[in-house]
Scaffold this motif. Structure first.
Motif, PDB file in Angstrom:
ATOM      1  N   ASN A  79      64.449 112.759  52.013  1.00  0.00           N
ATOM      2  CA  ASN A  79      65.805 112.416  52.452  1.00  0.00           C
ATOM      3  C   ASN A  79      66.746 113.608  52.549  1.00  0.00           C
ATOM      4  O   ASN A  79      67.751 113.537  53.240  1.00  0.00           O
ATOM      5  CB  ASN A  79      66.418 111.362  51.528  1.00  0.00           C
ATOM      6  N   SER A  80      66.433 114.718  51.881  1.00  0.00           N
ATOM      7  CA  SER A  80      67.344 115.874  51.909  1.00  0.00           C
ATOM      8  C   SER A  80      66.550 117.177  51.856  1.00  0.00           C
ATOM      9  O   SER A  80      65.409 117.204  51.377  1.00  0.00           O
ATOM     10  CB  SER A  80      68.320 115.843  50.715  1.00  0.00           C
TER      11      SER A  80
ATOM     12  N   ILE B  47      74.620 126.961  57.351  1.00  0.00           N
ATOM     13  CA  ILE B  47      75.554 127.448  58.359  1.00  0.00           C
ATOM     14  C   ILE B  47      75.599 126.513  59.556  1.00  0.00           C
ATOM     15  O   ILE B  47      74.563 126.188  60.147  1.00  0.00           O
ATOM     16  CB  ILE B  47      75.166 128.869  58.820  1.00  0.00           C
ATOM     17  N   ASN B  48      76.796 126.057  59.885  1.00  0.00           N
ATOM     18  CA  ASN B  48      76.987 125.262  61.097  1.00  0.00           C
ATOM     19  C   ASN B  48      77.097 126.219  62.267  1.00  0.00           C
ATOM     20  O   ASN B  48      77.971 127.088  62.308  1.00  0.00           O
ATOM     21  CB  ASN B  48      78.256 124.416  60.978  1.00  0.00           C
ATOM     22  N   GLN B  49      76.205 126.091  63.231  1.00  0.00           N
ATOM     23  CA  GLN B  49      76.124 127.045  64.332  1.00  0.00           C
ATOM     24  C   GLN B  49      76.934 126.625  65.544  1.00  0.00           C
ATOM     25  O   GLN B  49      76.831 127.228  66.610  1.00  0.00           O
ATOM     26  CB  GLN B  49      74.654 127.252  64.715  1.00  0.00           C
ATOM     27  N   THR B  50      77.785 125.597  65.403  1.00  0.00           N
ATOM     28  CA  THR B  50      78.571 125.109  66.542  1.00  0.00           C
ATOM     29  C   THR B  50      79.657 126.070  67.008  1.00  0.00           C
ATOM     30  O   THR B  50      79.791 126.276  68.219  1.00  0.00           O
ATOM     31  CB  THR B  50      79.158 123.727  66.231  1.00  0.00           C
TER      32      THR B  50
ATOM     33  N   VAL C 152      78.108 123.418  55.320  1.00  0.00           N
ATOM     34  CA  VAL C 152      77.859 122.647  54.104  1.00  0.00           C
ATOM     35  C   VAL C 152      77.727 123.648  52.960  1.00  0.00           C
ATOM     36  O   VAL C 152      76.959 124.610  53.054  1.00  0.00           O
ATOM     37  CB  VAL C 152      76.581 121.800  54.230  1.00  0.00           C
ATOM     38  N   GLU C 153      78.487 123.458  51.902  1.00  0.00           N
ATOM     39  CA  GLU C 153      78.488 124.412  50.792  1.00  0.00           C
ATOM     40  C   GLU C 153      78.431 123.677  49.464  1.00  0.00           C
ATOM     41  O   GLU C 153      79.159 122.715  49.248  1.00  0.00           O
ATOM     42  CB  GLU C 153      79.739 125.283  50.858  1.00  0.00           C
TER      43      GLU C 153
ATOM     44  N   LEU D  47      70.747 119.422  49.101  1.00  0.00           N
ATOM     45  CA  LEU D  47      71.717 120.332  49.701  1.00  0.00           C
ATOM     46  C   LEU D  47      72.345 119.726  50.954  1.00  0.00           C
ATOM     47  O   LEU D  47      73.557 119.775  51.152  1.00  0.00           O
ATOM     48  CB  LEU D  47      71.057 121.674  50.046  1.00  0.00           C
ATOM     49  N   ILE D  48      71.512 119.161  51.818  1.00  0.00           N
ATOM     50  CA  ILE D  48      72.008 118.545  53.061  1.00  0.00           C
ATOM     51  C   ILE D  48      71.035 117.451  53.472  1.00  0.00           C
ATOM     52  O   ILE D  48      69.813 117.634  53.391  1.00  0.00           O
ATOM     53  CB  ILE D  48      72.155 119.602  54.180  1.00  0.00           C
ATOM     54  N   PRO D  49      71.534 116.276  53.889  1.00  0.00           N
ATOM     55  CA  PRO D  49      70.642 115.201  54.317  1.00  0.00           C
ATOM     56  C   PRO D  49      69.802 115.616  55.523  1.00  0.00           C
ATOM     57  O   PRO D  49      70.291 116.299  56.433  1.00  0.00           O
ATOM     58  CB  PRO D  49      71.601 114.057  54.671  1.00  0.00           C
ATOM     59  N   LEU D  50      68.555 115.185  55.543  1.00  0.00           N
ATOM     60  CA  LEU D  50      67.686 115.483  56.686  1.00  0.00           C
ATOM     61  C   LEU D  50      68.242 114.856  57.959  1.00  0.00           C
ATOM     62  O   LEU D  50      68.069 115.411  59.052  1.00  0.00           O
ATOM     63  CB  LEU D  50      66.272 114.963  56.415  1.00  0.00           C
ATOM     64  N   ALA D  51      68.929 113.728  57.826  1.00  0.00           N
ATOM     65  CA  ALA D  51      69.510 113.073  59.001  1.00  0.00           C
ATOM     66  C   ALA D  51      70.546 113.965  59.668  1.00  0.00           C
ATOM     67  O   ALA D  51      70.659 113.981  60.900  1.00  0.00           O
ATOM     68  CB  ALA D  51      70.133 111.738  58.601  1.00  0.00           C
ATOM     69  N   ASP D  52      71.318 114.706  58.869  1.00  0.00           N
ATOM     70  CA  ASP D  52      72.315 115.612  59.441  1.00  0.00           C
ATOM     71  C   ASP D  52      71.656 116.792  60.139  1.00  0.00           C
ATOM     72  O   ASP D  52      72.165 117.302  61.139  1.00  0.00           O
ATOM     73  CB  ASP D  52      73.252 116.121  58.341  1.00  0.00           C
ATOM     74  N   ILE D  53      70.533 117.253  59.593  1.00  0.00           N
ATOM     75  CA  ILE D  53      69.816 118.365  60.227  1.00  0.00           C
ATOM     76  C   ILE D  53      69.252 117.931  61.573  1.00  0.00           C
ATOM     77  O   ILE D  53      69.327 118.663  62.562  1.00  0.00           O
ATOM     78  CB  ILE D  53      68.682 118.863  59.308  1.00  0.00           C
ATOM     79  N   LYS D  54      68.722 116.730  61.622  1.00  0.00           N
ATOM     80  CA  LYS D  54      68.078 116.241  62.843  1.00  0.00           C
ATOM     81  C   LYS D  54      69.073 115.799  63.903  1.00  0.00           C
ATOM     82  O   LYS D  54      68.709 115.664  65.073  1.00  0.00           O
ATOM     83  CB  LYS D  54      67.141 115.082  62.504  1.00  0.00           C
ATOM     84  N   ASP D  55      70.321 115.571  63.528  1.00  0.00           N
ATOM     85  CA  ASP D  55      71.347 115.116  64.472  1.00  0.00           C
ATOM     86  C   ASP D  55      71.884 116.315  65.255  1.00  0.00           C
ATOM     87  O   ASP D  55      72.569 117.172  64.699  1.00  0.00           O
ATOM     88  CB  ASP D  55      72.483 114.442  63.704  1.00  0.00           C
ATOM     89  N   PRO D  56      71.592 116.415  66.572  1.00  0.00           N
ATOM     90  CA  PRO D  56      72.031 117.585  67.354  1.00  0.00           C
ATOM     91  C   PRO D  56      73.530 117.777  67.374  1.00  0.00           C
ATOM     92  O   PRO D  56      74.019 118.906  67.491  1.00  0.00           O
ATOM     93  CB  PRO D  56      71.496 117.280  68.768  1.00  0.00           C
ATOM     94  N   SER D  57      74.275 116.681  67.233  1.00  0.00           N
ATOM     95  CA  SER D  57      75.736 116.792  67.289  1.00  0.00           C
ATOM     96  C   SER D  57      76.313 117.462  66.052  1.00  0.00           C
ATOM     97  O   SER D  57      77.455 117.922  66.068  1.00  0.00           O
ATOM     98  CB  SER D  57      76.367 115.399  67.447  1.00  0.00           C
ATOM     99  N   LYS D  58      75.550 117.549  64.976  1.00  0.00           N
ATOM    100  CA  LYS D  58      76.041 118.157  63.738  1.00  0.00           C
ATOM    101  C   LYS D  58      76.070 119.677  63.815  1.00  0.00           C
ATOM    102  O   LYS D  58      76.857 120.340  63.126  1.00  0.00           O
ATOM    103  CB  LYS D  58      75.179 117.715  62.558  1.00  0.00           C
TER     104      LYS D  58
END
Length: 323
Positions: free
Chosen positions: A236-237, A259-262, A267-268, A287-298
């Motif tokens: 899950n993370s 690091i958010n590359q947008t 996320v810290e 550290l960070i949910p896998l769902a957020d990593i997989k979401d391209p909009s994040k």
């Protein structure tokens, strides 16, 4: 910390000493400041660490700058390896949109930038002295501010209402009209070492990845990443750990960032303590949910690349004592 110095400047002295933004400002005001979503107001006893200006007469200074740029601009000073000036607008509605507030800004000197570093991030805190409590009133944004060749200034358009500097009872003018303003500038240094890791196939079969060794504070470290989590975070993370390359086991305080590359918000998470038994290191399972990593909009996974950063804030050491 800067050395102490005082120079005479007409009717006021300039020396180096040891609220919220309005959302409905004019276009001109928006061009003059960077609006921040979160601004904190605090009180402290410690003087400004970067630069401080004392006016022998706030009222006289205000009259002198009217029609002459409508601001007082300090002499250049150095902070974090860059040259800056401190801008104080004491008059009502100057700059446009201030609406009866004193405005404070800092400006970076473009000549401070070098070919390989044309931008800088810095945490800025603005302060003014309050004599009735012997403290400093402080306003600051919670995020570091970005400066570059086309954005040299950042400030608080509505720092404090002008009325506070017109009535001595509030404590912001004292000793016959004196006032003090200051600024803290803490420059964020770019990470010295980056490591990009990508896999073309079979990433699901990788339980963990350990980085190359890097140095910080005279010690060698590695980062260990669990792409699909470890322990309670499994599935899950993402989990990230800092390990001592020489297997040291002292106290460590560190910050981990994804690091958010947008770019947007990173996320810290901060850790502090002795190494855990499982990894013999310091880290965060979730550290960070896998769902957020997989979401391209994040914006965390870009071109199959995710970036991490660790800031080692403190660590203990043991020195031998000979009799």
């Amino acid at each position: 910390m800067e050395t102490e110095a005082v120079i005479e400047a007409g009717l006021f002295d300039v020396g180096i000493l040891p609220c919220n933004f309005r959302s409905s400002v004019s276009d001109a005001a928006r061009n003059h400041q960077k609006l921040s979503t979160t601004v904190r107001e605090e009180t402290r006893t410690r003087p400004p660490i970067s630069y401080c200006v004392k006016f022998e007469s706030f009222a006289t200074m205000s009259k002198l700058v009217t029609g002459n740029g409508d601001k007082y601009e300090s002499r250049p000073f150095s902070a974090g390896g860059y040259n800056w000036t401190f801008l104080i607008y004491p008059n009502v509605n100057k700059p446009v949109g201030s609406g009866g507030y004193v405005s404070l800004y800092v400006k970076v000197d473009n000549s401070s930038f070098i070919a390989t570093q044309n931008e800088v991030y810095a945490w800025i805190k603005f302060l003014t002295y309050k004599s009735t409590t012997d403290t400093y009133h402080e306003l600051h944004a919670t995020e570091a501010q970005r400066f570059h060749l086309f954005k040299q200034e950042y400030g608080m358009l509505t720092f404090l209402e002008i009325g506070y500097y017109q009535n001595p009872a509030y404590g912001f003018i004292f000793n016959g009209g004196q006032s003090v303003f200051g600024v803290d500038i803490v420059v964020s240094k770019q990470s010295a070492t980056w490591e990009d890791v990508s896999y073309e196939e079979n990433i699901r079969n990788i339980a963990s990845y350990t980085s190359d060794t890097f140095s910080s504070g005279g010690r060698n470290w590695v980062l260990k990443v669990y792409p699909h989590g470890v322990g309670s975070a499994t599935g899950n993370s993402l989990s990230l750990y800092l390990l001592s390359a020489s297997n040291e086991k002292g106290y460590v305080k560190a910050k981990f960032r994804v690091i958010n590359q947008t770019p947007s918000n990173n996320v810290e998470k901060q850790v502090g303590g002795w190494p855990n038994a499982k990894e013999n290191g310091w880290g965060v399972d979730k550290l960070i949910p896998l769902a957020d990593i997989k979401d391209p909009s994040k914006g965390f996974l870009v071109k199959d690349t995710i970036r991490f950063e660790v800031e080692i804030l403190a660590f203990s050491r043991t020195d031998s004592i000979s009799n």
